[in-house]
Design a protein around this motif. Structure first.
Motif, PDB file in Angstrom:
ATOM      1  N   GLU A  82       0.835  -1.196   0.000  1.00 46.25           N
ATOM      2  CA  GLU A  82       0.000   0.000   0.000  1.00 46.25           C
ATOM      3  C   GLU A  82       0.869   1.245   0.000  1.00 46.25           C
ATOM      4  O   GLU A  82       2.001   1.241   0.500  1.00 46.25           O
ATOM      5  CB  GLU A  82      -0.900   0.027   1.243  1.00 46.25           C
ATOM      6  N   CYS A 116      -2.837   0.218  -3.797  1.00 49.72           N
ATOM      7  CA  CYS A 116      -2.424  -1.085  -3.287  1.00 49.72           C
ATOM      8  C   CYS A 116      -2.179  -1.999  -4.474  1.00 49.72           C
ATOM      9  O   CYS A 116      -3.101  -2.283  -5.241  1.00 49.72           O
ATOM     10  CB  CYS A 116      -3.497  -1.660  -2.373  1.00 49.72           C
ATOM     11  N   SER A 171     -10.566  -4.738  -1.694  1.00 50.45           N
ATOM     12  CA  SER A 171     -11.276  -3.892  -0.744  1.00 50.45           C
ATOM     13  C   SER A 171     -10.319  -3.124   0.149  1.00 50.45           C
ATOM     14  O   SER A 171      -9.123  -3.393   0.184  1.00 50.45           O
ATOM     15  CB  SER A 171     -12.232  -4.726   0.104  1.00 50.45           C
ATOM     16  N   TRP A 172     -10.898  -2.168   0.843  1.00 52.85           N
ATOM     17  CA  TRP A 172     -10.177  -1.387   1.838  1.00 52.85           C
ATOM     18  C   TRP A 172     -10.940  -1.451   3.161  1.00 52.85           C
ATOM     19  O   TRP A 172     -12.158  -1.277   3.179  1.00 52.85           O
ATOM     20  CB  TRP A 172     -10.050   0.075   1.408  1.00 52.85           C
ATOM     21  N   TYR A 175     -15.438  -1.900  -1.206  1.00 53.64           N
ATOM     22  CA  TYR A 175     -14.911  -3.023  -1.969  1.00 53.64           C
ATOM     23  C   TYR A 175     -15.381  -2.934  -3.411  1.00 53.64           C
ATOM     24  O   TYR A 175     -16.379  -2.262  -3.724  1.00 53.64           O
ATOM     25  CB  TYR A 175     -15.272  -4.373  -1.349  1.00 53.64           C
ATOM     26  N   ILE A 182     -13.693   3.861  -4.829  1.00 51.53           N
ATOM     27  CA  ILE A 182     -12.781   2.753  -5.031  1.00 51.53           C
ATOM     28  C   ILE A 182     -12.742   2.409  -6.518  1.00 51.53           C
ATOM     29  O   ILE A 182     -13.763   2.476  -7.208  1.00 51.53           O
ATOM     30  CB  ILE A 182     -13.189   1.518  -4.186  1.00 51.53           C
ATOM     31  N   ARG A 202     -10.168  -0.005  -9.631  1.00 50.98           N
ATOM     32  CA  ARG A 202      -9.091  -0.984  -9.786  1.00 50.98           C
ATOM     33  C   ARG A 202      -8.573  -0.957 -11.209  1.00 50.98           C
ATOM     34  O   ARG A 202      -9.303  -0.623 -12.142  1.00 50.98           O
ATOM     35  CB  ARG A 202      -9.554  -2.382  -9.398  1.00 50.98           C
ATOM     36  N   CYS A 261      -5.502  -2.710   2.707  1.00 52.01           N
ATOM     37  CA  CYS A 261      -6.145  -3.259   1.529  1.00 52.01           C
ATOM     38  C   CYS A 261      -6.190  -4.774   1.659  1.00 52.01           C
ATOM     39  O   CYS A 261      -5.377  -5.388   2.374  1.00 52.01           O
ATOM     40  CB  CYS A 261      -5.468  -2.820   0.245  1.00 52.01           C
TER      41      CYS A 261
END
Length: 115
Positions: A6, A22, A35-36, A50, A69, A71, A95
């Motif tokens: 992270e 992350c 997720s966090w 998430y 969030i 990705r 994370c």
């Protein structure tokens, strides 16, 4: 072995923004969700947000409308954009990835919001 690293934590004034990252590496095959979570001093760890493999997202009520969030599948990286930060957001942020029914955690990154 899966490794999560992270970055992006720090000290910010209330109302400010931070972006956490992350990156997962190692034995990565098929990540189901990223997720966090966060843990404030003297409190239990709590979920923050998430995102699933299909892109579905969910947020804790306390951060809805302020945190986002996302990705990057190609980079096996998850991000948490945090805006309008409040002193109560102060915590260590962790994370997590879920892969083949196993959870893997990062070491955590400190976020401190001053009033």
């Amino acid at each position: 072995q899966v490794r999560l690293v992270e970055s992006g934590g720090g000290l910010v004034q209330a109302g400010g923004s931070l972006r956490l990252s992350c990156e997962a590496s190692g034995s990565i095959s098929s990540i189901d969700a990223m997720s966090w979570d966060r843990q404030a001093p003297g409190k239990q760890r709590e979920p923050v947000a998430y995102i699933t493999d299909s892109g579905y997202t969910n947020y804790a009520d306390s951060v809805k409308g302020r945190f986002t969030i996302s990705r990057d599948k190609a980079k096996n990286t998850v991000y948490l954009q945090m805006n309008s930060l409040k002193p109560e957001d102060t915590a260590v942020y962790y994370c997590k990835i879920t892969q083949q029914f196993q959870d893997y955690w990062g070491q955590g990154t400190q976020v401190t919001v001053s009033s």
